[in-house]
Design a protein around this motif. Structure first.
Motif, mmCIF file in Angstrom:
data_model
loop_
_atom_site.group_PDB
_atom_site.id
_atom_site.type_symbol
_atom_site.label_atom_id
_atom_site.label_comp_id
_atom_site.label_asym_id
_atom_site.label_seq_id
_atom_site.Cartn_x
_atom_site.Cartn_y
_atom_site.Cartn_z
ATOM 1 N N ASP A 1 37.076 37.784 41.029
ATOM 2 C CA ASP A 1 37.227 36.793 39.957
ATOM 3 C C ASP A 1 37.577 37.474 38.636
ATOM 4 O O ASP A 1 38.428 36.982 37.881
ATOM 5 C CB ASP A 1 35.926 35.995 39.808
ATOM 6 C CG ASP A 1 36.009 34.972 38.692
ATOM 7 O OD1 ASP A 1 36.806 34.022 38.798
ATOM 8 O OD2 ASP A 1 35.288 35.142 37.685
ATOM 9 N N ALA A 2 36.952 38.608 38.364
ATOM 10 C CA ALA A 2 37.203 39.330 37.110
ATOM 11 C C ALA A 2 38.640 39.840 37.058
ATOM 12 O O ALA A 2 39.307 39.740 36.019
ATOM 13 C CB ALA A 2 36.223 40.494 36.968
ATOM 14 N N VAL A 3 39.131 40.364 38.164
ATOM 15 C CA VAL A 3 40.506 40.887 38.197
ATOM 16 C C VAL A 3 41.514 39.762 38.028
ATOM 17 O O VAL A 3 42.498 39.892 37.272
ATOM 18 C CB VAL A 3 40.766 41.637 39.524
ATOM 19 C CG1 VAL A 3 42.245 41.967 39.669
ATOM 20 C CG2 VAL A 3 39.936 42.916 39.583
ATOM 21 N N VAL A 4 41.286 38.647 38.722
ATOM 22 C CA VAL A 4 42.188 37.501 38.597
ATOM 23 C C VAL A 4 42.218 37.008 37.153
ATOM 24 O O VAL A 4 43.288 36.764 36.584
ATOM 25 C CB VAL A 4 41.761 36.355 39.542
ATOM 26 C CG1 VAL A 4 42.538 35.078 39.217
ATOM 27 C CG2 VAL A 4 41.988 36.755 40.992
ATOM 28 N N PRO B 1 40.472 36.442 55.540
ATOM 29 C CA PRO B 1 40.811 35.065 55.164
ATOM 30 C C PRO B 1 39.873 34.481 54.104
ATOM 31 O O PRO B 1 40.314 33.762 53.207
ATOM 32 C CB PRO B 1 40.694 34.301 56.492
ATOM 33 C CG PRO B 1 40.993 35.337 57.534
ATOM 34 C CD PRO B 1 40.359 36.585 57.010
ATOM 35 N N SER B 2 38.569 34.779 54.208
ATOM 36 C CA SER B 2 37.630 34.241 53.226
ATOM 37 C C SER B 2 37.858 34.867 51.858
ATOM 38 O O SER B 2 37.753 34.198 50.825
ATOM 39 C CB SER B 2 36.187 34.478 53.683
ATOM 40 O OG SER B 2 35.903 35.872 53.754
ATOM 41 N N ILE B 3 38.208 36.163 51.836
ATOM 42 C CA ILE B 3 38.487 36.842 50.568
ATOM 43 C C ILE B 3 39.745 36.252 49.927
ATOM 44 O O ILE B 3 39.792 36.001 48.720
ATOM 45 C CB ILE B 3 38.653 38.356 50.789
ATOM 46 C CG1 ILE B 3 37.300 38.977 51.178
ATOM 47 C CG2 ILE B 3 39.195 39.024 49.527
ATOM 48 C CD1 ILE B 3 37.379 40.461 51.489
ATOM 49 N N LEU B 4 40.775 36.017 50.748
ATOM 50 C CA LEU B 4 42.017 35.437 50.238
ATOM 51 C C LEU B 4 41.792 34.011 49.736
ATOM 52 O O LEU B 4 42.355 33.605 48.717
ATOM 53 C CB LEU B 4 43.094 35.448 51.327
ATOM 54 C CG LEU B 4 43.599 36.834 51.754
ATOM 55 C CD1 LEU B 4 44.608 36.700 52.893
ATOM 56 C CD2 LEU B 4 44.214 37.560 50.567
ATOM 57 N N ALA B 5 40.959 33.261 50.463
ATOM 58 C CA ALA B 5 40.659 31.886 50.037
ATOM 59 C C ALA B 5 39.933 31.874 48.700
ATOM 60 O O ALA B 5 40.236 31.064 47.813
ATOM 61 C CB ALA B 5 39.817 31.188 51.109
ATOM 62 N N PHE B 6 38.978 32.782 48.538
ATOM 63 C CA PHE B 6 38.246 32.875 47.277
ATOM 64 C C PHE B 6 39.181 33.297 46.149
ATOM 65 O O PHE B 6 39.086 32.789 45.029
ATOM 66 C CB PHE B 6 37.089 33.864 47.404
ATOM 67 C CG PHE B 6 36.265 33.999 46.155
ATOM 68 C CD1 PHE B 6 35.324 33.031 45.825
ATOM 69 C CD2 PHE B 6 36.433 35.081 45.308
ATOM 70 C CE1 PHE B 6 34.561 33.134 44.666
ATOM 71 C CE2 PHE B 6 35.674 35.194 44.153
ATOM 72 C CZ PHE B 6 34.742 34.218 43.829
ATOM 73 N N THR B 7 40.072 34.224 46.433
ATOM 74 C CA THR B 7 41.038 34.668 45.430
ATOM 75 C C THR B 7 41.910 33.504 44.981
ATOM 76 O O THR B 7 42.174 33.336 43.776
ATOM 77 C CB THR B 7 41.926 35.795 45.990
ATOM 78 O OG1 THR B 7 41.103 36.891 46.408
ATOM 79 C CG2 THR B 7 42.918 36.277 44.932
ATOM 80 N N GLY B 8 42.364 32.693 45.939
ATOM 81 C CA GLY B 8 43.176 31.524 45.596
ATOM 82 C C GLY B 8 42.421 30.546 44.717
ATOM 83 O O GLY B 8 42.986 29.985 43.763
ATOM 84 N N LEU B 9 41.140 30.354 45.012
ATOM 85 C CA LEU B 9 40.319 29.462 44.191
ATOM 86 C C LEU B 9 40.180 30.013 42.777
ATOM 87 O O LEU B 9 40.256 29.261 41.794
ATOM 88 C CB LEU B 9 38.936 29.303 44.833
ATOM 89 C CG LEU B 9 37.931 28.425 44.076
ATOM 90 C CD1 LEU B 9 38.471 27.016 43.910
ATOM 91 C CD2 LEU B 9 36.592 28.398 44.806
ATOM 92 N N CYS B 10 40.000 31.316 42.659
ATOM 93 C CA CYS B 10 39.885 31.938 41.338
ATOM 94 C C CYS B 10 41.181 31.774 40.539
ATOM 95 O O CYS B 10 41.139 31.569 39.321
ATOM 96 C CB CYS B 10 39.554 33.426 41.486
ATOM 97 S SG CYS B 10 37.887 33.757 42.097
#
Length: 208
Positions: free
Chosen positions: A156-159, A4-13
């Motif tokens: 962040d780089a991939v996004v 969940p924390s990884i997905l949340a960070f991905t959404g922020l990115c």
């Protein structure tokens, strides 16, 4: 780190990537001429994000948070670099018009586009402060490590790479659709002007 924390960070990115910045306009500037150059600039920007993540992981970026002077110096250098890119792009466009070529920018090779994207991100201290301020919130207390920070940096780089690559492809196709020389020249000069204005704005804000 939990899923969940990884997905949340991905959404922020993703949200941050959708916010136009110097990297977006830089990619647009190259994509208006050649899609490969735009994608190369996107890759360079992603590499720049990874460099900042590494700087945060090893504690180097903390200097920006602790020293207003260091932050100001990096910001001014970054602003000057954007002004340089904008001016050089404008001069290249004018030179192409005089010579009767399509655009002078294709002379910029792929590695030059990649380097421009990388330097533009590396000279943007806001990227480093983003990792300093945000990354710890997604890493469990007591489990902070270089690996965890680099994982977030890679996300962040991939996004950023995916988003900017899409921007590059869409822009390149739009240019093919609007291939009239006058339209292409206007778009080229507008993107160059935006880079210059962003650079000047960055320099002015750093003096406040």
């Amino acid at each position: 780190m939990t899923l969940p924390s990884i997905l949340a960070f991905t959404g922020l990115c993703v949200l941050l990537a959708l916010t136009p910045g110097p990297d977006t306009f830089l990619v647009l500037r190259y994509s208006l001429v050649r899609v490969r150059a735009g994608v190369a600039a996107s890759v360079g920007s992603a590499i720049g994000s990874l460099v900042w993540a590494a700087a945060v992981a090893f504690g180097l970026a903390a200097l920006l948070e602790q020293s207003a002077e260091a932050y100001r110096v990096v910001k001014i250098i970054g602003g000057l670099y954007l002004v340089y890119l904008g001016v050089s792009a404008f001069l290249a466009s004018r030179r192409a018009g005089v010579e009767g070529a399509e655009l002078a920018a294709p002379r910029a090779r792929i590695h030059s586009s990649l380097l421009a994207g990388m330097l533009s991100t590396m000279l943007n201290p806001k990227v480093g402060l983003f990792f300093l301020a945000v990354a710890p919130q997604f890493i469990p207390a007591g489990n902070a490590s270089v690996g965890s920070t680099m994982l977030l940096g890679a996300i962040d780089a991939v996004v950023a790479l995916v988003y900017l690559a899409i921007v590059s492809i869409v822009a390149a196709r739009a240019v093919l659709w609007l291939r009239r020389p006058r339209v292409a020249k206007v778009l080229e000069r507008v993107s160059a002007a935006i880079l210059g204005v962003l650079g000047i704005g960055t320099i002015i804000s750093s003096a406040e």
